[in-house]
Design a protein around this motif. Structure first.
Motif, PDB file in Angstrom:
ATOM      1  N   GLU A  57       0.784  -1.096   0.131  1.00 31.35           N
ATOM      2  CA  GLU A  57       0.010   0.041   0.100  1.00 31.35           C
ATOM      3  C   GLU A  57       0.768   1.391  -0.041  1.00 31.35           C
ATOM      4  O   GLU A  57       0.162   2.562  -0.091  1.00 31.35           O
ATOM      5  CB  GLU A  57      -1.038  -0.007   1.277  1.00 31.35           C
TER       6      GLU A  57
ATOM      7  N   MET B  44      -6.353   0.093  -8.104  1.00 27.65           N
ATOM      8  CA  MET B  44      -6.928   1.091  -7.478  1.00 27.65           C
ATOM      9  C   MET B  44      -7.311   2.253  -8.341  1.00 27.65           C
ATOM     10  O   MET B  44      -8.485   3.084  -8.585  1.00 27.65           O
ATOM     11  CB  MET B  44      -6.059   1.894  -6.356  1.00 27.65           C
TER      12      MET B  44
ATOM     13  N   VAL C 157      -6.146   6.630  -1.438  1.00 30.64           N
ATOM     14  CA  VAL C 157      -6.274   5.094  -0.862  1.00 30.64           C
ATOM     15  C   VAL C 157      -5.495   5.118   0.196  1.00 30.64           C
ATOM     16  O   VAL C 157      -5.777   4.223   1.248  1.00 30.64           O
ATOM     17  CB  VAL C 157      -5.824   3.957  -1.750  1.00 30.64           C
TER      18      VAL C 157
ATOM     19  N   SER D 219      -9.388   0.670   0.954  1.00 29.33           N
ATOM     20  CA  SER D 219     -10.581  -0.072   1.089  1.00 29.33           C
ATOM     21  C   SER D 219     -10.819  -1.050   2.137  1.00 29.33           C
ATOM     22  O   SER D 219      -9.824  -1.730   2.421  1.00 29.33           O
ATOM     23  CB  SER D 219     -10.606  -0.870  -0.359  1.00 29.33           C
TER      24      SER D 219
ATOM     25  N   LEU E  52     -14.797  -3.520  -5.036  1.00 25.82           N
ATOM     26  CA  LEU E  52     -14.178  -2.566  -5.464  1.00 25.82           C
ATOM     27  C   LEU E  52     -15.324  -1.415  -5.563  1.00 25.82           C
ATOM     28  O   LEU E  52     -15.060  -0.146  -5.997  1.00 25.82           O
ATOM     29  CB  LEU E  52     -13.461  -2.823  -6.544  1.00 25.82           C
TER      30      LEU E  52
ATOM     31  N   LEU F 134     -14.846   1.568  -3.357  1.00 24.80           N
ATOM     32  CA  LEU F 134     -13.679   2.100  -3.087  1.00 24.80           C
ATOM     33  C   LEU F 134     -13.917   3.588  -3.219  1.00 24.80           C
ATOM     34  O   LEU F 134     -13.338   4.530  -2.476  1.00 24.80           O
ATOM     35  CB  LEU F 134     -12.655   1.777  -4.236  1.00 24.80           C
TER      36      LEU F 134
END
Lengths: 311, 281
Positions: free
Chosen positions: B19, B69, B98, B103, B108, B111
Motif C-alpha cells: 500500500e 485502485m 487510497v 478499501s 471495489l 472504493l
C-alpha cells in the motif's frame, strides 16, 4: 477416473458471466453448459446486474466464484460477508462456493488482490479452521483455487502442493484446480507442474479453470486475456486423466472478445478429454453491439480475478 | 525470514509494503514496514527467483495494487479524471486517496464512496467544484445498483379521482436522487460523457436529478422550481402541500408555474420517477 467426494455433477464446459456479453446471452440464449459468476459483483446488486443474473439462473446452472473470502488472512472470517454470500448462493442455487487459497488483506483492509500465503503449520491450522467454519455456515462445499503467485516466503516449511493437499485432507474442502495457475507458478518458482497435480487427491478436485497468461520473460502473469496455450491444454489432459469429468471453466477477464470466441475456447477442452466437439453446440451469431451505458460496477470485481497485462 | 514470524506480522508487513505510495525501496524501508519486520529480516524472508529479486517480486503486487485502485476509480469518476488529466488523477488516487481511505469492503464498488469527502477536506483550490462533481458521479454509480421497483403508469395516475389528488403521496423509485450543487457539474459531466466541448468551470447554483429507467441511468438538470417541487413530492409530502409549498416559495412566478406544472409532472411520470401512489384519505 475418480468421482468427486461430494458427487457434484459434471456440468460440462462453462464460461464466466461477463457484463460485455449480457446482451448477447439474453438475446441468443447460447448453448453453454454453465456459467461461473464473480460473487462480489452480485452480492448487493439491485439494478441490471441482478436482473441479468436472475434471467441467466432461470436457464443455466450457475456457480459462485469469489475473490474476497480471504481465507488465508490472519483476520477472522467476515460473517457479514458470508451472510450475503449464502443468500446469493441460495438464490442462484450454486451447488458449491469457490474462492481462492490466498489472502486479500488484514486489519479489515482489502488490497483486492490474491496474495500468497506462507506454507507453514500455523497457516495451515488457521485456514483449516476457517474453511470448516465457512462450509458449515454456507451449508455447501467450499472449493479453493490454487492461485498464480509471484512471490514465495523462506518461512514456508512445505511445498504449495503439499499445503493444498493437507488443507483439503484436514478440512474436507474441495479444490478448484486452475491448470493455468499451476503452469504460471511452476514457471515463476521453478517447480514441476506435474508433481503438483500428482500430489492432489483426485476425489477432492471439483472443478478446473483454464485461462491465458502473459509471458514477461522473467516471469509469467496470470492475465486471463488470451487463448490457452498448448502446454496448459496438455496439463489439463494430464490432470483430467486422473480425475475424469469435472466442471471445466474457461476464464477470460481482460480484452474480452465476443462471446462466441470465448465459448469456442471453452469447448476446445473436449478435445483434451477425447470428446468430439459438436459443431451445432454453438451458433455463431451476429455480434450484438452493446448500447453505450455506464455499467460501472460490473467490471471492477472482475479485475481482481486476474493480473493486469499492463504491469 | 525467521520461521517463527507470526502469520499476522508477515501479512501486516506485506500489506504495508504493497500500500505504500513511494518507490519499492521506500516502501520496504518505511516506518510502518520496519515496525513489522526490519528490512534485513524482510528481505531474507522473500525468496528471489532466478531473475527477480525479493523486491522485484513484491513489486509485482505493488504495481498491481495501484493499477487496480486507479482503474477502479477511473471507472466511477470519469469527470474528475478528465478535470485532473490521467497522470495527476492516478497520482491523486494512488498517493493520497487510497492512503486516506483504504478499501475496507469486499467489493471495489465501494472504493470511491469517500471521494466527495476527500475533496471536501482537501486544500485544493477547486475543492468546492470537485466536491460537487464527485457527489454527482457517486450518485450515478450508486444509482446503477439501487433496487429496481415497478414504475407508476399514466393509467394509474388517471385512475386517481380529481378530488383526491390533494391528499395523495407519491412514492419515488429507489433509483432516484436529487442534488443541489454550487457549480455547473451537470453540464460538465455531460460534456465529458458525450466527448463534446467541455464548459469552463462556473460557480452557479444548479440542480440535478439522477434516475434510472429500463436499467439505464440518466442525469439531467432541473430548474430551481422543478427541484423544489420534486424534492417535496419525493420526500413524502402530500401532493397538495407540495404544490402549495412551491407557490409560497415563488409567489411572483405563479403564472409560470401554473403553465408548466402539468407538463413537468407528465414528464416525470414518463421518465419513471415514481413507483406508486399512497392514498391518505
Amino acid at each position: 477416473m475418480t468421482p468427486n467426494k461430494w458427487n457434484i455433477p459434471d456440468f460440462g464446459f462453462g464460461v464466466g458471466l461477463r457484463s460485455v456479453h449480457y446482451n448477447h446471452i439474453l438475446e441468443h440464449n447460447p448453448k453453454v453448459d454453465w456459467f461461473e459468476v464473480i460473487s462480489e459483483t452480485y452480492l448487493e446488486s439491485g439494478g441490471r446486474t441482478k436482473y441479468v443474473l436472475d434471467k441467466v439462473a432461470e436457464c443455466y446452472p450457475i456457480v459462485l466464484h469469489g475473490v474476497s473470502l480471504s481465507i488465508g488472512s490472519s483476520d477472522p472470517v467476515n460473517v457479514e460477508y458470508l451472510k450475503l454470500l449464502k443468500a446469493l448462493a441460495d438464490r442462484v442455487k450454486s451447488p458449491y462456493i469457490s474462492d481462492h487459497l490466498c489472502w486479500t488483506g488484514v486489519n479489515a483492509h482489502n488490497v483486492h488482490d490474491l496474495l500468497p500465503i506462507p506454507y507453514t503449520e500455523e497457516s495451515l491450522k488457521h485456514i483449516v479452521n476457517k474453511a470448516k467454519f465457512v462450509m458449515e455456515f454456507m451449508e455447501r462445499p467450499l472449493v479453493l483455487e490454487n492461485v498464480s503467485t509471484y512471490a514465495q516466503f523462506t518461512s514456508s516449511t512445505m511445498s504449495e502442493w503439499d499445503f493444498h493437499a493437507r488443507l483439503m485432507e484436514e478440512s474436507q474442502c474441495g479444490m478448484l484446480m486452475d491448470v493455468n495457475n499451476i503452469y504460471v507458478s511452476a514457471y515463476n518458482h521453478d517447480f514441476d507442474a506435474k508433481e503438483f497435480i500428482d500430489r492432489i487427491d483426485p476425489s477432492l478436485v471439483c472443478q478446473y479453470h483454464l485461462a491465458g497468461h502473459t509471458n514477461k520473460g522473467t516471469h509469467l502473469l496470470d492475465t486471463h486475456n488470451d487463448h490457452v496455450i498448448d502446454e496448459v491444454w496438455e496439463l489439463y489432459r494430464y490432470a483430467y486423466q486422473r480425475t475424469g469429468g469435472r466442471n471445466t471453466l474457461l476464464e477470460w477477464d481482460e480484452d474480452i472478445p465476443e462471446f462466441v470466441v470465448v465459448h469456442e475456447e471453452a469447448l476446445k477442452a473436449k478435445k483434451y478429454r477425447n470428446e468430439k466437439i459438436d459443431p451445432l453446440a454453438f451458433k455463431p451469431a451476429k455480434p450484438t453491439v452493446a448500447p453505450k451505458m455506464r455499467l460501472t460496477p460490473l467490471e471492477k470485481n472482475e479485475l481482481v480475478n486476474s493480473t493486469s497485462h499492463k504491469l | 525470514m525467521k520461521s517463527e514470524v507470526p502469520l499476522n506480522t508477515l501479512q501486516r508487513w506485506m500489506q504495508s509494503v504493497i500500500e505504500h505510495p513511494g518507490s519499492n525501496e521506500e516502501a520496504w524501508k518505511s516506518e510502518q514496514a520496519e515496525r513489522e519486520l526490519p528490512f534485513e529480516d524482510a528481505y531474507a524472508g522473500v525468496k528471489p527467483s532466478k531473475s527477480l529479486s525479493p523486491m522485484d517480486r513484491i513489486g509485482i503486487y505493488r504495481r498491481m495494487f495501484f493499477l487496480r485502485m486507479t482503474e477502479s476509480m477511473a471507472i466511477d469518476y470519469p469527470g474528475v479524471k478528465h478535470f485532473f488529466g490521467e497522470e495527476e488523477f492516478d497520482r491523486l488516487v494512488a498517493e493520497e486517496y487510497v492512503h486516506r481511505f483504504p478499501s475496507k469492503s469486499y467489493t471495489l464498488n465501494h472504493l470511491g464512496r469517500f471521494f466527495p469527502q476527500f475533496f471536501k477536506e482537501s486544500k485544493l483550490a477547486e475543492k468546492e467544484f470537485l466536491t460537487d462533481l464527485a457527489r454527482l458521479e457517486l450518485s450515478i454509480t450508486n444509482n446503477l445498483e439501487a433496487e429496481e421497483k415497478p414504475i407508476l403508469t399514466q393509467q394509474q395516475i388517471a385512475a386517481v379521482p380529481q378530488e383526491q389528488w390533494e391528499k395523495v403521496r407519491l412514492i419515488p423509485i429507489a433509483a432516484l436522487e436529487l442534488l443541489e450543487c454550487n457549480y455547473n457539474v451537470c453540464s460538465y459531466l455531460t460534456a465529458v460523457n458525450e466527448e463534446s466541448p467541455i464548459p469552463a468551470v462556473k460557480k452557479e447554483r444548479s440542480f440535478v436529478v439522477v434516475y434510472r429507467n429500463n436499467y439505464r441511468t440518466y442525469w439531467e438538470e432541473l430548474s430551481e422550481h422543478q427541484f423544489v417541487l420534486l424534492s417535496s413530492l419525493t420526500s413524502g409530502t402530500l401532493f397538495g402541500e407540495s404544490i402549495a409549498l412551491l407557490a409560497d416559495r415563488f409567489p411572483s412566478d405563479e403564472r409560470e408555474l401554473q403553465t408548466n406544472l402539468f407538463e413537468w409532472f407528465n414528464e416525470w411520470v414518463s421518465n419513471g420517477y415514481f413507483s406508486s401512489i399512497e392514498h391518505t384519505t
